[in-house]
Write a protein that holds these residues in place. Structure first.
Motif, PDB file in Angstrom:
ATOM      1  N   ILE A 142      -6.162  10.507  -0.237  1.00 35.16           N
ATOM      2  CA  ILE A 142      -5.387  10.171  -1.430  1.00 35.16           C
ATOM      3  C   ILE A 142      -4.086   9.459  -1.070  1.00 35.16           C
ATOM      4  O   ILE A 142      -3.162   9.396  -1.850  1.00 35.16           O
ATOM      5  N   PHE A 145      12.488  -5.870   7.124  1.00 38.30           N
ATOM      6  CA  PHE A 145      11.966  -4.530   6.934  1.00 38.30           C
ATOM      7  C   PHE A 145      10.988  -4.500   5.769  1.00 38.30           C
ATOM      8  O   PHE A 145      10.959  -5.413   4.936  1.00 38.30           O
ATOM      9  N   LEU A 146      10.221  -3.424   5.728  1.00 37.65           N
ATOM     10  CA  LEU A 146       9.157  -3.304   4.729  1.00 37.65           C
ATOM     11  C   LEU A 146       9.620  -3.606   3.294  1.00 37.65           C
ATOM     12  O   LEU A 146       8.953  -4.354   2.579  1.00 37.65           O
ATOM     13  N   PRO A 147      10.753  -3.051   2.835  1.00 33.19           N
ATOM     14  CA  PRO A 147      11.144  -3.357   1.444  1.00 33.19           C
ATOM     15  C   PRO A 147      11.382  -4.853   1.222  1.00 33.19           C
ATOM     16  O   PRO A 147      11.153  -5.358   0.124  1.00 33.19           O
ATOM     17  N   MET A 180       8.063  -6.258   0.606  1.00 33.22           N
ATOM     18  CA  MET A 180       7.572  -5.839  -0.712  1.00 33.22           C
ATOM     19  C   MET A 180       8.230  -6.655  -1.833  1.00 33.22           C
ATOM     20  O   MET A 180       7.574  -7.039  -2.795  1.00 33.22           O
ATOM     21  N   ILE A 217       0.376  -1.765   0.077  1.00 36.19           N
ATOM     22  CA  ILE A 217       1.061  -2.854   0.776  1.00 36.19           C
ATOM     23  C   ILE A 217       0.061  -3.966   1.093  1.00 36.19           C
ATOM     24  O   ILE A 217       0.295  -5.144   0.812  1.00 36.19           O
ATOM     25  N   ASP A 244      -1.921   6.207  -0.531  1.00 36.67           N
ATOM     26  CA  ASP A 244      -2.078   4.846  -1.033  1.00 36.67           C
ATOM     27  C   ASP A 244      -0.945   3.889  -0.654  1.00 36.67           C
ATOM     28  O   ASP A 244      -0.984   2.728  -1.025  1.00 36.67           O
ATOM     29  N   VAL A 245       0.029   4.385   0.086  1.00 35.81           N
ATOM     30  CA  VAL A 245       1.161   3.515   0.412  1.00 35.81           C
ATOM     31  C   VAL A 245       0.693   2.289   1.207  1.00 35.81           C
ATOM     32  O   VAL A 245       0.942   1.149   0.821  1.00 35.81           O
ATOM     33  N   ILE A 266      -7.436   5.437  -4.943  1.00 37.53           N
ATOM     34  CA  ILE A 266      -7.596   6.424  -3.877  1.00 37.53           C
ATOM     35  C   ILE A 266      -8.854   7.238  -4.107  1.00 37.53           C
ATOM     36  O   ILE A 266      -9.433   7.197  -5.189  1.00 37.53           O
TER      37      ILE A 266
END
Lengths: 264, 213
Positions: free
Chosen positions: B104, B62-64, B67, B111, B106-107, B128
């Protein structure tokens, strides 16, 4: 607790398809099931139709009103679109939304004042987002000032502190929860609202995270929410959380929800 | 003293699992044992991040989890960066990245930024609400190979078009490869506005950059 039903949003593919093919039965049904599930407002959004938003949103609004009596939440960032939609609604609408961006404040707040509408104010300015509780509360204070100055009563303002994905910032939900609590304390009379889906972006079993976040937010004083009321597990969590927060006299709302088979 | 191959394997696993605290001592041990910084980056760390990227694109993690791996990777890079810069061997080149004017969000951009750094690019993040002129300034200042633009809402997609058009007017369009991404975008839109490529997610952005270097 004021519930805004979020299903009729053109960012969902089925809705976008129904709008472009003018499938009125589909949109009417989307409105009806949300009304039956306990929505107070039905959100109407045609935002993905760039350049043709007004034309499509007009059709969406007229179609929803054929199906239900509920007031609408007119969902557009564009003052011109909102201005064109207001004469079409049968009941005093909610405007979704303003930010601290000057063009939106100046273009939309006078309309809100004139029509005695409710308005959602996002904690966001033209060039920055607020990702800490402090920044969110500061922007909320600026929104309160602008709204008061325009002659709109604070009771008509629903501040959305916004929540960002936990997947990329594991303190993001906490920042929003802290902001909700402070905003409700510092600006008496104002309301807070929030969308739930952003918080769980990038995580598995997103609905579980959305529900837990909603319950926590209600515990901090959230008194409006933008969600899918037909999601029985979410709706059940909402009702239980309100009961726990002491906002359900003799637990009657919870019991009524149970009897109607709307809680899971 | 563990073998160098064991240490390399341990470092890869530390990055893949996102074990930040394990990365620094392992990198230092490898340096101490005489492995050069370039080899640590290219043969150990970047392949680890490739594994993570593949796992993410197959929905195995998963994404986390991606990250946290990127964060571990960046801790290793922070140690190596001064040595790599001194050797003039810093990875694959520069990337200028930003959310276009009016946007604006930025997530997604963040990534992509982290994953590109993890893949060995030097990333200059303009943030942003980046006006076309700011992109152009950055092109002059940093001479990047790539300019990547992000837009999350349909409203700001047209700003990508305008940004590329402004690049043309300023005579910098041909100096860079332009990549675009963001939830509402499509390959078709990227073609229409004359971008060099479209990336549907961070992994895709890295792969496209790698093929265009």
């Amino acid at each position: 607790m004021l519930i805004i039903g979020e299903r009729i949003n053109a960012s969902r593919k089925s809705i976008a398809d129904a709008i472009s093919s003018r499938n009125a039965a589909f949109i009417r049904n989307e409105a009806k099931i949300q009304a039956a599930a306990g929505a107070d407002y039905i959100d109407a959004n045609a935002g993905t139709f760039v350049g043709e938003e007004a034309k499509h949103l007009q059709w969406v609004i007229e179609t929803i009103q054929e199906a239900v009596d509920l007031p609408l939440s007119i969902d557009s960032p564009d003052p011109a679109v909102i201005k064109a939609m207001i004469p079409l609604v049968k009941k005093t609408p909610m405007i979704n939304s303003i930010t601290l961006e000057a063009s939106r404040l100046e273009g939309i707040l006078p309309l809100v004042a004139e029509h005695k509408a409710k308005v959602i104010g996002l904690c966001q300015s033209g060039d920055s987002i607020a990702d800490t509780a402090e920044a969110k509360v500061k922007m909320a204070g600026q929104l309160v000032k602008k709204v008061e100055a325009s002659g709109v009563p604070l009771d008509h303002l629903y501040i959305d502190p916004l929540v960002y994905p936990l997947a990329t910032d594991d303190r993001s939900a906490l920042a929003t929860l802290d902001a909700i609590e402070t905003i409700m304390k510092e600006f008496p009379g104002v309301h807070t609202t929030c969308g739930l889906t952003n918080v769980s972006y990038g995580l598995p079993n997103r609905k579980l995270v959305n529900r837990a976040f909603l319950v926590a937010a209600i515990g901090r004083g959230l008194d409006s929410v933008i969600l899918d009321p037909t999601d029985k597990q979410l709706f059940g969590a909402l009702k239980a959380a309100l009961t726990i927060a002491g906002k359900d006299e003799f637990c009657m709302q919870y019991i009524a929800g149970f009897r109607e088979g709307r809680l899971e | 003293m563990p073998e160098i191959t064991t240490l390399k394997e341990e470092l890869q696993q530390a990055i893949i699992k996102g074990k930040r605290d394990a990365v620094e001592p392992l990198v230092r041990k490898l340096l101490f044992d005489g492995l050069n910084p370039e080899a640590i980056m290219n043969d150990v760390m970047i392949p680890a991040m490739d594994v993570v990227g593949d796992q993410y694109s197959r929905n195995e993690i998963f994404l986390p989890e991606m990250m946290i791996a990127a964060r571990a990777m960046n801790i290793g890079l922070d140690i190596l960066r001064p040595m790599l810069t001194a050797q003039g061997a810093l990875g694959k080149g520069k990337v200028v990245i930003g959310s276009v004017k009016g946007d604006i969000h930025d997530v997604g951009k963040n990534i992509v930024s982290m994953v590109l750094q993890g893949a060995g690019y030097e990333v200059i993040d303009l943030g942003i609400d980046v006006a076309p002129e700011k992109f152009i300034e950055a092109i002059h200042q940093h001479q990047p190979k790539f300019v990547l633009m992000s837009a999350l809402i349909t409203l700001t997609m047209s700003m990508m078009d305008e940004t590329i058009w402004t690049f043309k007017k300023a005579g910098v369009r041909e100096k860079v490869k332009i990549g675009v991404g963001g939830a509402p975008l499509t390959q078709k839109f990227a073609d229409q506005i004359g971008a060099d490529f479209y990336g549907k997610d961070a992994r895709a952005a890295v792969i496209k950059c790698n093929t265009l270097i």
